[in-house]
Write an enzyme that holds these catalytic residues in place. Structure first.
Site, mmCIF file in Angstrom:
data_model
loop_
_atom_site.group_PDB
_atom_site.id
_atom_site.type_symbol
_atom_site.label_atom_id
_atom_site.label_comp_id
_atom_site.label_asym_id
_atom_site.label_seq_id
_atom_site.Cartn_x
_atom_site.Cartn_y
_atom_site.Cartn_z
ATOM 1 N N PRO A 65 16.660 -28.669 15.952
ATOM 2 C CA PRO A 65 15.288 -28.273 15.631
ATOM 3 C C PRO A 65 14.862 -28.867 14.293
ATOM 4 O O PRO A 65 15.682 -29.014 13.381
ATOM 5 C CB PRO A 65 15.366 -26.741 15.544
ATOM 6 C CG PRO A 65 16.599 -26.380 16.317
ATOM 7 C CD PRO A 65 17.556 -27.505 16.100
ATOM 8 N N ASP A 99 35.165 -30.575 11.774
ATOM 9 C CA ASP A 99 36.036 -29.537 11.211
ATOM 10 C C ASP A 99 36.888 -28.804 12.244
ATOM 11 O O ASP A 99 37.430 -27.740 11.952
ATOM 12 C CB ASP A 99 35.205 -28.507 10.414
ATOM 13 C CG ASP A 99 34.547 -29.122 9.201
ATOM 14 O OD1 ASP A 99 35.146 -30.039 8.611
ATOM 15 O OD2 ASP A 99 33.434 -28.695 8.845
#
Length: 254
Positions: free
Chosen positions: A50, A113
């Site tokens: 977004p 990660d």
């Protein structure tokens, strides 16, 4: 007699993604780094996030139309036709869903990660023109990789990238004067001599004129000493140089 096998590593390769479609899910700081890496490699990048979640750098890439932007949360159809998928979102469950979807579609994926959910890792890269040096800790210490990369970069000559450009230009010009596959072995052997004849610091000091003068020695299969090459700079009367080869009308080596 032979190198010992050291398991637990990664196969470090230079992945050519020029013109490939890379989908990056997320628009934060980590995504910004991934986007730049992919743009530097001339990939076609699609960012799924977004607008409200874009950091300033990603928003800039979007505004400059450097990337395609899908202004919403991720949907499975976003990876249709993708050659690579990268996720950088703070939602472990969503990331795992994307990882599983990529596994089903056999698309290489990196989940930021989360090393177990990565087909490949991003290392810490030093870039100087054509020179790229990557340091990888195989996902164990990204910050340490960055420190090691900076240490290595400080040890390199200032003109390291320029030296590689010079050698690349030498190869291009060599192909022009000795085209054809039949000349391949001789070209390779001569380029090896060039690389062995000069230190890296010396290669960094070569100019375009030096490259052109160096090519004069290809027919002989020899390479001049650096002081001879430097003496040729700006010297229109090459016969005054204390060497002779007979094939180019100037002296070369006694």
């Amino acid at each position: 007699m032979f190198p010992e096998v050291q398991g637990g590593g990664s196969l470090i390769v230079a992945w050519q993604i020029r013109g490939k479609r890379v989908v990056i899910v997320g628009g934060g700081e980590v995504a910004a780094g991934r986007i730049l890496n992919c743009l530097d490699a001339d990939a076609r990048v699609t960012v799924v996030a977004p607008t409200s979640g874009l950091n300033p750098e990603v928003a800039y890439r979007v505004s400059q139309k450097q990337v395609e932007h899908i202004d919403r949360l991720f949907e499975p159809s976003d990876i249709d036709g993708a050659d690579m998928v990268l996720t950088a979102v703070d939602d472990p469950e969503a990331s795992t869903r994307i990882w599983k979807l990529c596994k089903e579609k056999r698309i290489p994926v990196n989940i930021a990660d989360v090393p177990p959910e990565c087909d490949f890792y991003f290392g810490s890269v030093h870039r100087d023109g054509p020179l790229q040096i990557m340091v990888s800790t195989n996902g164990k210490g990204p910050r340490l990789a960055r420190a090691i990369r900076k240490y290595i970069a400080q040890l390199l000559p200032r003109q390291a990238g320029a030296a590689i450009e010079s050698v690349g230009e030498l190869r291009v010009k060599l192909r022009r004067i000795a085209p054809g596959p039949e000349n391949g072995p001789k070209r390779m052997a001569w380029m090896t001599k060039v690389s062995d004849a000069y230190s890296f610091d010396e290669l960094c000091s070569l100019t375009d004129e030096d490259v052109d003068n160096l090519l004069r020695y290809y027919a002989l299969g020899s390479v001049p000493q650096l002081d001879v090459l430097l003496a040729m700079r700006g010297n229109p009367d090459l016969s005054k140089i204390d060497v002779f080869d007979g094939s180019f009308g100037f002296s070369v080596g006694a």
